[in-house]
Design a protein around this motif. Structure first.
Motif, mmCIF file in Angstrom:
data_model
loop_
_atom_site.group_PDB
_atom_site.id
_atom_site.type_symbol
_atom_site.label_atom_id
_atom_site.label_comp_id
_atom_site.label_asym_id
_atom_site.label_seq_id
_atom_site.Cartn_x
_atom_site.Cartn_y
_atom_site.Cartn_z
ATOM 1 N N ASP A 147 -3.691 22.524 36.432
ATOM 2 C CA ASP A 147 -4.014 22.082 37.788
ATOM 3 C C ASP A 147 -3.141 22.842 38.783
ATOM 4 O O ASP A 147 -1.968 22.518 38.972
ATOM 5 N N LEU A 148 -3.724 23.865 39.414
ATOM 6 C CA LEU A 148 -2.960 24.708 40.330
ATOM 7 C C LEU A 148 -2.430 23.924 41.523
ATOM 8 O O LEU A 148 -1.272 24.071 41.905
ATOM 9 N N ASP A 149 -3.259 23.073 42.111
ATOM 10 C CA ASP A 149 -2.807 22.273 43.248
ATOM 11 C C ASP A 149 -1.651 21.359 42.850
ATOM 12 O O ASP A 149 -0.690 21.190 43.599
ATOM 13 N N ARG B 114 4.691 18.660 34.503
ATOM 14 C CA ARG B 114 4.268 18.781 33.107
ATOM 15 C C ARG B 114 2.796 18.421 32.964
ATOM 16 O O ARG B 114 2.030 19.096 32.278
ATOM 17 N N GLN B 115 2.379 17.362 33.638
ATOM 18 C CA GLN B 115 0.970 16.954 33.579
ATOM 19 C C GLN B 115 0.067 18.004 34.228
ATOM 20 O O GLN B 115 -1.025 18.294 33.722
ATOM 21 N N ALA B 116 0.524 18.601 35.319
ATOM 22 C CA ALA B 116 -0.258 19.647 35.984
ATOM 23 C C ALA B 116 -0.362 20.885 35.098
ATOM 24 O O ALA B 116 -1.419 21.526 35.037
ATOM 25 N N GLN C 201 16.626 18.949 31.055
ATOM 26 C CA GLN C 201 15.820 19.115 29.838
ATOM 27 C C GLN C 201 14.326 19.189 30.161
ATOM 28 O O GLN C 201 13.608 20.028 29.601
ATOM 29 N N LEU C 202 13.862 18.329 31.059
ATOM 30 C CA LEU C 202 12.456 18.365 31.450
ATOM 31 C C LEU C 202 12.105 19.691 32.117
ATOM 32 O O LEU C 202 11.047 20.276 31.857
ATOM 33 N N ASN C 203 12.990 20.173 32.973
ATOM 34 C CA ASN C 203 12.748 21.449 33.642
ATOM 35 C C ASN C 203 12.683 22.588 32.623
ATOM 36 O O ASN C 203 11.850 23.487 32.736
ATOM 37 N N GLU C 204 13.544 22.543 31.626
ATOM 38 C CA GLU C 204 13.546 23.570 30.578
ATOM 39 C C GLU C 204 12.249 23.530 29.768
ATOM 40 O O GLU C 204 11.674 24.577 29.457
ATOM 41 N N ILE C 205 11.788 22.349 29.436
ATOM 42 C CA ILE C 205 10.516 22.217 28.713
ATOM 43 C C ILE C 205 9.378 22.791 29.553
ATOM 44 O O ILE C 205 8.546 23.549 29.058
ATOM 45 N N ASN C 206 9.359 22.439 30.837
ATOM 46 C CA ASN C 206 8.307 22.940 31.721
ATOM 47 C C ASN C 206 8.372 24.461 31.842
ATOM 48 O O ASN C 206 7.343 25.133 31.877
#
Length: 111
Positions: free
Chosen positions: A34-36, A27-29, A73-78
């Motif tokens: 931030d591709l890396d 999420r932060q990337a 849930q986090l994966n869905e948000i991402n």
């Protein structure tokens, strides 16, 4: 409860918490574009999926189910954020090309 089962449950809890941490890093990337960081997060998610898949679903307790739901849930948000970014890029490409359907036009030409 046998020591092996207890150790497996502790390891599963640690793995699920690590998955949540990797999803937070993703999420932060995404927020930083931030591709890396995105590549590292993708690799981390795949590695954690392999570890978690080795566990038996019957052995999940309520704590594990809660961690799994948080990760889901986090994966869905991402996923939604990734889709929004892709839609934004698509709209910008359409604007630069002077019209909508940049990808559709390329497909039509190939046929």
């Amino acid at each position: 409860m046998s020591t092996s089962v207890s150790q497996d449950r502790v390891q599963l809890t640690a793995d699920l918490r690590q998955m949540i941490a990797v999803l937070e890093e993703e999420r932060q990337a995404l927020a930083a574009l931030d591709l890396d960081g995105l590549v590292a997060a993708s690799r981390g998610k795949l590695a954690m999926c392999e570890r978690i898949e080795a566990c038996e679903p019957d052995g999940l307790g309520d704590d594990h189910r809660g961690l799994l739901e948080t990760a889901r849930q986090l994966n869905e948000i991402n996923r939604r954020v990734r889709n929004l970014l892709a839609a934004n890029v698509s709209a910008r490409l359409d604007a630069l090309s002077g019209g909508a359907g940049t990808y559709q036009l390329a497909r039509a030409v190939n046929y």
